[in-house]
Scaffold this motif. Structure first.
Motif, PDB file in Angstrom:
ATOM      1  N   ARG A 429      10.503   7.849 -20.835  1.00 43.32           N
ATOM      2  CA  ARG A 429       9.712   6.666 -19.618  1.00 43.32           C
ATOM      3  C   ARG A 429       8.689   7.345 -18.941  1.00 43.32           C
ATOM      4  O   ARG A 429       8.515   7.934 -18.824  1.00 43.32           O
ATOM      5  CB  ARG A 429      11.338   7.331 -18.940  1.00 43.32           C
ATOM      6  CG  ARG A 429      13.031   6.732 -19.467  1.00 43.32           C
ATOM      7  CD  ARG A 429      13.780   7.488 -18.425  1.00 43.32           C
ATOM      8  NE  ARG A 429      14.204   6.532 -17.613  1.00 43.32           N
ATOM      9  CZ  ARG A 429      15.218   5.740 -16.847  1.00 43.32           C
ATOM     10  NH1 ARG A 429      14.998   5.456 -18.297  1.00 43.32           N
ATOM     11  NH2 ARG A 429      14.902   5.095 -16.033  1.00 43.32           N
ATOM     12  N   ALA A 430       8.001   5.800 -18.034  1.00 38.33           N
ATOM     13  CA  ALA A 430       7.003   6.263 -17.510  1.00 38.33           C
ATOM     14  C   ALA A 430       7.675   6.350 -15.782  1.00 38.33           C
ATOM     15  O   ALA A 430       8.876   5.912 -15.299  1.00 38.33           O
ATOM     16  CB  ALA A 430       6.559   5.067 -17.614  1.00 38.33           C
ATOM     17  N   VAL A 431       6.925   6.955 -15.911  1.00 38.55           N
ATOM     18  CA  VAL A 431       6.780   7.673 -14.223  1.00 38.55           C
ATOM     19  C   VAL A 431       5.886   6.685 -12.691  1.00 38.55           C
ATOM     20  O   VAL A 431       4.367   7.477 -13.121  1.00 38.55           O
ATOM     21  CB  VAL A 431       7.677   9.053 -13.827  1.00 38.55           C
ATOM     22  CG1 VAL A 431       6.907   9.873 -14.457  1.00 38.55           C
ATOM     23  CG2 VAL A 431       7.647   9.392 -12.258  1.00 38.55           C
ATOM     24  N   LEU A 432       6.151   6.832 -11.666  1.00 39.36           N
ATOM     25  CA  LEU A 432       5.072   6.488 -10.322  1.00 39.36           C
ATOM     26  C   LEU A 432       5.900   7.345  -9.148  1.00 39.36           C
ATOM     27  O   LEU A 432       6.992   7.242  -8.857  1.00 39.36           O
ATOM     28  CB  LEU A 432       5.340   4.888 -10.195  1.00 39.36           C
ATOM     29  CG  LEU A 432       4.546   4.782  -9.644  1.00 39.36           C
ATOM     30  CD1 LEU A 432       3.642   3.133  -9.583  1.00 39.36           C
ATOM     31  CD2 LEU A 432       5.005   4.140  -8.023  1.00 39.36           C
ATOM     32  N   TYR A 433       4.813   8.043  -9.406  1.00 36.66           N
ATOM     33  CA  TYR A 433       5.039   8.681  -8.363  1.00 36.66           C
ATOM     34  C   TYR A 433       4.244   7.986  -6.911  1.00 36.66           C
ATOM     35  O   TYR A 433       3.122   7.004  -6.895  1.00 36.66           O
ATOM     36  CB  TYR A 433       4.314   9.957  -8.069  1.00 36.66           C
ATOM     37  CG  TYR A 433       5.417  11.709  -8.617  1.00 36.66           C
ATOM     38  CD1 TYR A 433       6.751  12.330  -8.329  1.00 36.66           C
ATOM     39  CD2 TYR A 433       4.744  11.456 -10.039  1.00 36.66           C
ATOM     40  CE1 TYR A 433       7.549  12.611  -9.080  1.00 36.66           C
ATOM     41  CE2 TYR A 433       5.728  12.170 -10.559  1.00 36.66           C
ATOM     42  CZ  TYR A 433       6.611  13.092 -10.647  1.00 36.66           C
ATOM     43  OH  TYR A 433       7.013  13.717 -11.279  1.00 36.66           O
ATOM     44  N   GLU A 434       5.018   7.766  -5.528  1.00 35.11           N
ATOM     45  CA  GLU A 434       4.986   7.258  -4.295  1.00 35.11           C
ATOM     46  C   GLU A 434       4.735   8.256  -3.381  1.00 35.11           C
ATOM     47  O   GLU A 434       5.811   8.662  -2.911  1.00 35.11           O
ATOM     48  CB  GLU A 434       5.560   6.440  -4.153  1.00 35.11           C
ATOM     49  CG  GLU A 434       4.846   5.278  -2.808  1.00 35.11           C
ATOM     50  CD  GLU A 434       5.965   4.107  -2.876  1.00 35.11           C
ATOM     51  OE1 GLU A 434       7.271   3.930  -2.802  1.00 35.11           O
ATOM     52  OE2 GLU A 434       6.118   2.703  -2.606  1.00 35.11           O
ATOM     53  N   LEU A 435       3.213   8.287  -2.962  1.00 32.34           N
ATOM     54  CA  LEU A 435       3.631   9.348  -1.456  1.00 32.34           C
ATOM     55  C   LEU A 435       3.175   8.746  -0.335  1.00 32.34           C
ATOM     56  O   LEU A 435       2.184   8.302   0.265  1.00 32.34           O
ATOM     57  CB  LEU A 435       2.109  10.370  -1.744  1.00 32.34           C
ATOM     58  CG  LEU A 435       2.127  11.977  -3.134  1.00 32.34           C
ATOM     59  CD1 LEU A 435       3.359  10.846  -4.330  1.00 32.34           C
ATOM     60  CD2 LEU A 435       1.437  12.732  -3.520  1.00 32.34           C
ATOM     61  N   VAL A 436       4.236   9.202   0.751  1.00 37.86           N
ATOM     62  CA  VAL A 436       4.183   8.639   2.049  1.00 37.86           C
ATOM     63  C   VAL A 436       3.751   9.799   2.895  1.00 37.86           C
ATOM     64  O   VAL A 436       5.346  10.619   3.116  1.00 37.86           O
ATOM     65  CB  VAL A 436       5.604   8.035   2.226  1.00 37.86           C
ATOM     66  CG1 VAL A 436       5.008   6.958   3.353  1.00 37.86           C
ATOM     67  CG2 VAL A 436       5.239   6.554   1.323  1.00 37.86           C
ATOM     68  N   SER A 437       3.375   9.834   3.812  1.00 34.23           N
ATOM     69  CA  SER A 437       3.033   9.922   4.914  1.00 34.23           C
ATOM     70  C   SER A 437       4.632   9.731   6.389  1.00 34.23           C
ATOM     71  O   SER A 437       4.349   9.009   6.803  1.00 34.23           O
ATOM     72  CB  SER A 437       2.243  10.116   6.405  1.00 34.23           C
ATOM     73  OG  SER A 437       0.852  10.693   5.160  1.00 34.23           O
ATOM     74  N   ALA A 438       5.561  10.684   6.076  1.00 37.82           N
ATOM     75  CA  ALA A 438       6.581  10.776   7.006  1.00 37.82           C
ATOM     76  C   ALA A 438       6.251  10.263   8.284  1.00 37.82           C
ATOM     77  O   ALA A 438       5.301  10.803   9.035  1.00 37.82           O
ATOM     78  CB  ALA A 438       7.601  11.616   6.836  1.00 37.82           C
ATOM     79  N   GLU A 439       7.149   9.896   8.687  1.00 33.72           N
ATOM     80  CA  GLU A 439       6.910   9.340  10.566  1.00 33.72           C
ATOM     81  C   GLU A 439       6.004   8.819  11.088  1.00 33.72           C
ATOM     82  O   GLU A 439       5.324   9.249  11.677  1.00 33.72           O
ATOM     83  CB  GLU A 439       7.485  10.026  11.363  1.00 33.72           C
ATOM     84  CG  GLU A 439       9.073  10.856  11.411  1.00 33.72           C
ATOM     85  CD  GLU A 439       9.329  11.904  11.911  1.00 33.72           C
ATOM     86  OE1 GLU A 439       9.043  11.942  13.116  1.00 33.72           O
ATOM     87  OE2 GLU A 439       9.850  12.892  11.580  1.00 33.72           O
ATOM     88  N   THR A 440       5.351   8.149   9.983  1.00 36.43           N
ATOM     89  CA  THR A 440       3.528   7.142  10.742  1.00 36.43           C
ATOM     90  C   THR A 440       3.839   5.375   9.859  1.00 36.43           C
ATOM     91  O   THR A 440       5.413   5.297   9.531  1.00 36.43           O
ATOM     92  CB  THR A 440       2.728   7.544   9.848  1.00 36.43           C
ATOM     93  OG1 THR A 440       3.092   6.949   8.569  1.00 36.43           O
ATOM     94  CG2 THR A 440       2.259   8.862  10.085  1.00 36.43           C
ATOM     95  N   ALA A 441       3.240   4.686  10.461  1.00 33.89           N
ATOM     96  CA  ALA A 441       2.557   3.374   9.807  1.00 33.89           C
ATOM     97  C   ALA A 441       3.124   3.377   8.110  1.00 33.89           C
ATOM     98  O   ALA A 441       3.348   2.242   7.510  1.00 33.89           O
ATOM     99  CB  ALA A 441       1.955   2.304  10.101  1.00 33.89           C
TER     100      ALA A 441
END
Length: 450
Positions: A429-441
Motif C-alpha cells: 500500500r502507498a501512504v500519504l501523510y498530511e501535516l496540518v497545524s491545529a487550530e489555524t486556518a
DNA sequence: TTGACTCAACATCCTTTGCTACAA
DNA sequence: TTGTAGGTTTCCATGTTGAGTCA
C-alpha cells in the motif's frame, strides 16, 4: 447561394458570392465587420457552421484545408475502463474531456483516439518535459515523423506535439491544418490567454485529458464550450487496488509553539479585524480578489493582506512539522519518499537538516534530471520539493508522500497523491501523510482540497 | 549549443455572516 | 417586504513555466 469558408489568421472567414450581409450575420457565431463587409466566425465553430449551412441548404465552398487521412495502427490493448472512455468520446461526436487519475494511462487512450481518427493531429501539453515524453511515445508507436512546436524547435508534421505557449503563438498560422487536437492536462486551457488556442483551431475533433476537470474559477465551462463536455470520469478509488496502488491518507495534527501561536494570533487578528471593520465579506475567490484590488489604494487593506501572509507563513512552516517529519522519515527508513511543501525556503531548510536532495524552480534542468535519475535508480530514496513535481514531470515512483504544506487546491492534492499510486511490485500500500497545524486556518485549507 | 537573464502568463490567495441600494 | 446584486480603474505575495534575447 454559395458560401465560401476559409481559414485566415486564426479565424474563419465566411464569404458569399452575392453578398447578403444580413443572411450571413444571421448565422450563429458569425459577425460582420461593417467597414470591410467581411464576415468571420471563431475558427473552432468550423464544424458547427458547416452543419448549419448544410441545414439551411447553402452550397459550401470549403477552402479550409481538409486534413488528409493517415494510415495509422497501434498494438495497444486497452483496459476495460480505457475502452469505455474512448467509446464515450466517440459517442459524444469526438468532442469531450476524459477525467482520469494520474497513472491510469491517458496517453494510451489518446493514441487509440488518434488511430481511430487517422487525421493530422496536434497534441498540446503544458511543459517541455511532457513535450518530450509525448514525442517519444508517438515515435515509438507510429511509423511517421513527429513534429514539434516549442523547446526551441518549430517543425510541423502530420502529427505534431506542441506546448500551450507555442500553440498560442502558432495558431494564427497553423490553426486550419489539423483534424484532431488533443489537449493534455486540459484544465490549463481555462487560462484566459490559453482559451484562444481552443478558439483559433478549426479541428472538428477535440479530446481533453485531465485528472481534475473542474476549476475553482468556473473556467471549465469555457473548456466545455471549446473542447466539449466531460464525457467520462473515473475516480482514483475505482482503480486503487487493481490498476493503481491501494493507499491510506494519514492526517497528522501538530501544535504551534507558544511563540508561533502568539505571532499567528496577532497576524490573523489583524486580518480578521480589517474584514470586520471594512464591511468586506469573503465568500469566494472573487471576493478575495476585491480585497487585493482594494489593497492597491487602501493602506489598511494592504496591511491586512500582509498580515494574512505572515499568518500563512507561520502555520504552513510550523516547527513542529519539521519534528514530525523526522519521525516519519525514521519510521519509513526503507521506503521511497517524496516530501512536498508550499514554500521553497522550507524546501532548502529541510534539505539541509535531513540531507535530502531538493528540487525547486531554481534547480536547473540538468541537475533536476540527475536527481530524478538517481531517485529512479535507488541512489536516492528521498526528495523534497515545493510545487515543481506536482504536474508535467516524469517522476519516478515513490510509496510514501508527505504533504508538509500545500494550498487548498484539490488539483494539487490529487496530483501529489498520484505520485505514489503506481502499482507496487510487492502489492504494498502507498501512504500519504498530511501535516496540518491545529487550530489555524490550515484546517480549512486541508478540508477544501479533499 | 549552453547558460544566464528578463518577461508574460498562470495559479493560489478567502471564510460563515454582515451593509446598502435597488428590483420584483 | 423580500430577495439579490453589489463598485474603483491593472493586482498585496509566492511559486512555476515557456519563450525570447544576448553573450
Amino acid at each position: 447561394m454559395t458560401v465560401r469558408l476559409s481559414f485566415e489568421n486564426g479565424t474563419l472567414r465566411v464569404d458569399a458570392d452575392e453578398l447578403d450581409v444580413e443572411w450571413l450575420a444571421d448565422l450563429p457565431g458569425v459577425e460582420v465587420d461593417p467597414r470591410s463587409g467581411t464576415a468571420r466566425a471563431p475558427a473552432y465553430r468550423y464544424a458547427f457552421l458547416r452543419a448549419v449551412l448544410g441545414e439551411r441548404g447553402a452550397d459550401v465552398d470549403d477552402r479550409v484545408k481538409t486534413p488528409a487521412s493517415l494510415s495509422l495502427s497501434t498494438d495497444y490493448d486497452l483496459r476495460e475502463y480505457q475502452r469505455d472512455a474512448l467509446d464515450a468520446w466517440h459517442d459524444a461526436g469526438e468532442r469531450g474531456v476524459l477525467e482520469l487519475p494520474t497513472g491510469s494511462g491517458k496517453t494510451v487512450i489518446a493514441i487509440a483516439a488518434i488511430v481511430d481518427s487517422s487525421v493530422p493531429t496536434l497534441v498540446v501539453v503544458p511543459t517541455i518535459d511532457l513535450l518530450e515524453q509525448w514525442r517519444r511515445e508517438l515515435e515509438a508507436e507510429f511509423d511517421v515523423p513527429i513534429g514539434q512546436f516549442g523547446g526551441g524547435e518549430q517543425v510541423q508534421e502530420a502529427i505534431t506535439v506542441s506546448t500551450y505557449d507555442s500553440a498560442y503563438l502558432r495558431a494564427d498560422d497553423v490553426g486550419g491544418d489539423f483534424g484532431l487536437v488533443v489537449f493534455d492536462e486540459v484544465h490549463h486551457l481555462g487560462g484566459e490567454g490559453y482559451q484562444d488556442i481552443g478558439r483559433m483551431f478549426t479541428a472538428p475533433a477535440r479530446l481533453g485529458l485531465t485528472a481534475t476537470f473542474e476549476r475553482p474559477d468556473g473556467a471549465h465551462e469555457a473548456i466545455t464550450d471549446l473542447v466539449g463536455p466531460n464525457v467520462y470520469d473515473v475516480d482514483v478509488d475505482d482503480l486503487a487496488g487493481e490498476h493503481l496502488a491501494a493507499y491510506d491518507i494519514k492526517r497528522v495534527e501538530v501544535d504551534l509553539t507558544p511563540e508561533e501561536r502568539e505571532r499567528y494570533d496577532e497576524a490573523q487578528g489583524t486580518f480578521v479585524d480589517y474584514l470586520r471593520t471594512s464591511g468586506l465579506s469573503l465568500r469566494s475567490g472573487s471576493d478575495y480578489q476585491k480585497l487585493v484590488m482594494r489593497s492597491g489604494y487602501d493602506p489598511r487593506a494592504r496591511e491586512a493582506l500582509l498580515a494574512k501572509q505572515r499568518a500563512r507563513d507561520i502555520m504552513l512552516n510550523a516547527d513542529e512539522k519539521v519534528r514530525e517529519l523526522a519521525e516519519i522519515l525514521q519510521r519509513h527508513r526503507e521506503d521511497r519518499i517524496i516530501v512536498f511543501t508550499a514554500h521553497t525556503n522550507l524546501v532548502y531548510r529541510l534539505s539541509e537538516r535531513f540531507l535530502i536532495p531538493a528540487i525547486t524552480n531554481e534547480t536547473g534542468a540538468k541537475e533536476r534530471r540527475e536527481i530524478l535519475e538517481r531517485f529512479r535508480e535507488g541512489g536516492y530514496s528521498r526528495v523534497v520539493t515545493a510545487n515543481v513535481l506536482d504536474e508535467g514531470v516524469d517522476v519516478p515512483d515513490a510509496n510514501v508522500a508527505v504533504v508538509l504544506s500545500g494550498s487548498g487546491s484539490e488539483r494539487e492534492f490529487t496530483q501529489r497523491l498520484g505520485r505514489v499510486l503506481r502499482p507496487k511490485a510487492d502489492g504494498g500500500r502507498a501512504v500519504l501523510y498530511e501535516l496540518v497545524s491545529a487550530e489555524t486556518a490550515e484546517e480549512g485549507i486541508a478540508s477544501r482540497r479533499r
